[in-house]
Write a protein that holds these residues in place. Structure first.
Motif, mmCIF file in Angstrom:
data_model
loop_
_atom_site.group_PDB
_atom_site.id
_atom_site.type_symbol
_atom_site.label_atom_id
_atom_site.label_comp_id
_atom_site.label_asym_id
_atom_site.label_seq_id
_atom_site.Cartn_x
_atom_site.Cartn_y
_atom_site.Cartn_z
ATOM 1 N N ASP A 61 0.638 -1.256 0.035
ATOM 2 C CA ASP A 61 0.042 -0.081 0.066
ATOM 3 C C ASP A 61 0.786 1.262 -0.004
ATOM 4 O O ASP A 61 0.532 2.239 -0.952
ATOM 5 C CB ASP A 61 -1.066 -0.230 1.245
ATOM 6 N N VAL A 62 1.862 1.324 0.639
ATOM 7 C CA VAL A 62 2.884 2.462 1.009
ATOM 8 C C VAL A 62 3.477 2.749 -0.530
ATOM 9 O O VAL A 62 3.449 3.560 -0.973
ATOM 10 C CB VAL A 62 3.873 2.067 1.996
ATOM 11 N N GLU A 63 4.055 1.489 -0.952
ATOM 12 C CA GLU A 63 4.667 1.664 -2.107
ATOM 13 C C GLU A 63 3.902 2.080 -3.410
ATOM 14 O O GLU A 63 4.184 2.961 -4.194
ATOM 15 C CB GLU A 63 5.085 0.405 -2.615
ATOM 16 N N LEU A 64 2.632 1.431 -3.494
ATOM 17 C CA LEU A 64 1.556 2.195 -4.448
ATOM 18 C C LEU A 64 1.317 3.730 -4.367
ATOM 19 O O LEU A 64 1.362 4.477 -5.159
ATOM 20 C CB LEU A 64 0.206 1.360 -4.361
ATOM 21 N N MET A 65 1.290 4.075 -3.065
ATOM 22 C CA MET A 65 0.778 5.784 -2.813
ATOM 23 C C MET A 65 2.276 6.204 -3.043
ATOM 24 O O MET A 65 2.018 7.591 -3.587
ATOM 25 C CB MET A 65 0.514 5.672 -1.311
ATOM 26 N N GLY A 66 3.276 5.789 -2.824
ATOM 27 C CA GLY A 66 4.604 6.512 -3.097
ATOM 28 C C GLY A 66 4.847 6.536 -4.524
ATOM 29 O O GLY A 66 5.148 7.595 -4.991
ATOM 30 N N SER A 203 -1.169 10.700 1.363
ATOM 31 C CA SER A 203 -1.034 10.073 2.690
ATOM 32 C C SER A 203 -2.405 9.362 2.986
ATOM 33 O O SER A 203 -3.441 10.013 2.209
ATOM 34 C CB SER A 203 -0.575 10.625 3.883
ATOM 35 N N ASP A 204 -3.014 8.889 3.804
ATOM 36 C CA ASP A 204 -4.127 8.423 4.340
ATOM 37 C C ASP A 204 -5.277 9.626 4.525
ATOM 38 O O ASP A 204 -5.035 10.281 5.286
ATOM 39 C CB ASP A 204 -4.301 7.429 5.376
ATOM 40 N N GLY A 205 -6.255 9.784 3.455
ATOM 41 C CA GLY A 205 -6.788 10.903 3.465
ATOM 42 C C GLY A 205 -6.611 12.243 3.180
ATOM 43 O O GLY A 205 -7.249 13.404 3.268
ATOM 44 N N ALA A 276 6.059 14.475 0.799
ATOM 45 C CA ALA A 276 5.151 13.120 0.889
ATOM 46 C C ALA A 276 5.942 11.756 0.264
ATOM 47 O O ALA A 276 6.076 10.748 0.944
ATOM 48 C CB ALA A 276 3.900 13.133 0.174
ATOM 49 N N VAL A 277 6.696 11.951 -0.806
ATOM 50 C CA VAL A 277 7.583 11.049 -1.502
ATOM 51 C C VAL A 277 8.604 10.546 -0.455
ATOM 52 O O VAL A 277 8.843 9.381 -0.234
ATOM 53 C CB VAL A 277 8.194 11.617 -2.651
ATOM 54 N N SER A 278 9.069 11.428 0.327
ATOM 55 C CA SER A 278 10.366 11.161 1.049
ATOM 56 C C SER A 278 9.894 10.538 2.449
ATOM 57 O O SER A 278 10.412 9.492 2.697
ATOM 58 C CB SER A 278 10.913 12.698 1.796
ATOM 59 N N ARG A 279 8.684 10.885 2.761
ATOM 60 C CA ARG A 279 8.184 10.175 3.868
ATOM 61 C C ARG A 279 7.538 8.676 3.653
ATOM 62 O O ARG A 279 7.756 7.773 4.275
ATOM 63 C CB ARG A 279 6.876 11.211 4.411
ATOM 64 N N LEU A 280 6.921 8.569 2.336
ATOM 65 C CA LEU A 280 6.425 7.505 1.996
ATOM 66 C C LEU A 280 7.694 6.317 1.648
ATOM 67 O O LEU A 280 7.613 5.167 2.125
ATOM 68 C CB LEU A 280 5.898 7.446 0.667
ATOM 69 N N GLU A 283 8.898 5.218 5.130
ATOM 70 C CA GLU A 283 7.877 4.455 5.809
ATOM 71 C C GLU A 283 8.013 3.071 4.946
ATOM 72 O O GLU A 283 8.148 1.957 5.787
ATOM 73 C CB GLU A 283 6.572 5.081 5.570
ATOM 74 N N ALA A 284 8.247 2.780 3.757
ATOM 75 C CA ALA A 284 8.252 1.768 3.142
ATOM 76 C C ALA A 284 9.581 0.802 3.478
ATOM 77 O O ALA A 284 9.908 -0.427 3.670
ATOM 78 C CB ALA A 284 8.539 1.851 1.464
#
Length: 333
Positions: A61-66, A203-205, A276-280, A283-284
């Motif tokens: 999920d995190v990779e897809l969002m990233g 990110s979520d929401g 957001a990209v850095s954060r994701l 997280e991944a």
């Protein structure tokens, strides 16, 4: 006499079954040597396999969002380049035009008009920029161009100049053309959708809107000023031509300044997406490290197991070969 007993079908079948089982285990060991990961999580982890599967889903999920945020960031970055190109040199041309009008320098006015036509080409091309198959300035109609070609616009503006008996009428008609929702710009020139491009979830929401549209007021003001200058320079017979040229020069300067606000809006969204990209990615990485701890196979253990199983296979094949060579003649010899 040879001490071998005559092999039975049952013995042969059992040996083949054992070989097949060993081969399957060897293949599993080979996979684990290559991947460094437990091949059969359910068998190895037992009741903890559910936690590992949840981790794998979270990583996915995190990779897809990233990836989605990265694509959106790419679109925003290309849009910034296009917005910058759309006004490149326009303010300088407007300033030079006003100076030339003040000097009554027709040659310099003509040069400014030539530059304006080139800049009009560049602006329309910029607002027709596509990225990964999507038009960046067409709103929610991402499969269409943002604007019609330069000649269509100039033809419409030329008709307004030709039909207007005075400067006031001409300006009123230009206002209607560019600013009325039912005017010529919206019906003939802007080809995109009414709504904005879809927002991107970073990110979520959390959704971010990063697009600009080719029918925003600063864009229309820019195209109006450039096209007005080009047409006003075509003939000395236009009513109050100097007024049209002056408005064009002042409009080019004002539109260039207003476009900075559009770029700033896209830039703010771009900054959010970079974060957001850095954060994701972080997280991944963290989730991946946890998943690896739970599902990793020790490479030396896997290699040792593979070597042991291959030795068993070699021994089993040797026995099978000897059994298959037995015959009644050998048995009674």
């Amino acid at each position: 006499m040879n001490s071998y007993g005559f092999p039975s079908l049952l013995q042969y079948s059992r040996l083949n079954t054992s070989i097949a089982d060993t081969k399957a285990k060897a293949e599993t060991a080979r996979i684990e040597v290559v991947t460094g990961r437990i091949a059969d999580l359910a068998a190895e982890l037992g009741g903890s396999v559910g936690d590992a599967q949840l981790l794998r889903k979270a990583i996915s999920d995190v990779e897809l969002m990233g990836a989605s945020a990265q694509r959106a960031l790419g679109r925003a970055q290309i849009a910034q380049v296009a917005l910058s190109r759309s006004t490149e040199g326009v303010e300088v041309t407007g300033t030079n035009l006003l100076s030339a009008i003040g000097r009554n320098d027709e040659q310099s006015i003509g040069i400014a008009a030539t530059q304006a036509e080139l800049q009009l080409d560049a602006a329309i091309s910029s607002f027709n920029t596509r990225y990964e198959g999507r038009s960046l300035f067409s709103g929610d109609a991402t499969n269409t161009l943002g604007l019609a070609d330069k000649e269509t616009l100039l033809t419409d503006i030329r008709a307004i100049f030709a039909a207007a008996p005075d400067a006031a009428t001409r300006e009123a008609q230009l206002d209607t053309y560019f600013n009325d929702p039912a005017g010529g710009f919206e019906t003939n020139i802007y080809l995109g959708g009414d709504g904005n491009a879809p927002r991107t979830e970073i990110s979520d929401g959390e959704l971010v809107e990063y697009s600009a549209k080719a029918n925003e007021q600063p864009v229309k003001d820019l195209l109006r000023s450039l096209s007005t200058l080009v047409i006003a320079d075509e003939s000395d017979a236009w009513p109050d031509r100097e007024d049209a040229l002056t408005k064009a020069g002042a409009g080019m300067i004002a539109a260039s300044e207003d476009m900075v606000e559009v770029r700033a809006r896209v830039g703010a969204a771009e900054e959010r997406m970079v974060s957001a990209v850095s954060r994701l990615e972080a997280e991944a990485t963290a989730l991946g490290a946890t998943y690896n701890e739970r599902t990793a196979r020790d490479p030396y253990e896997a290699a040792s197991m593979l070597q042991q199983l291959e030795s068993q296979l070699e021994a089993s094949y040797l026995v099978t070969s000897r059994i298959s060579q037995l015959s009644f003649v050998n048995y009674v010899r």
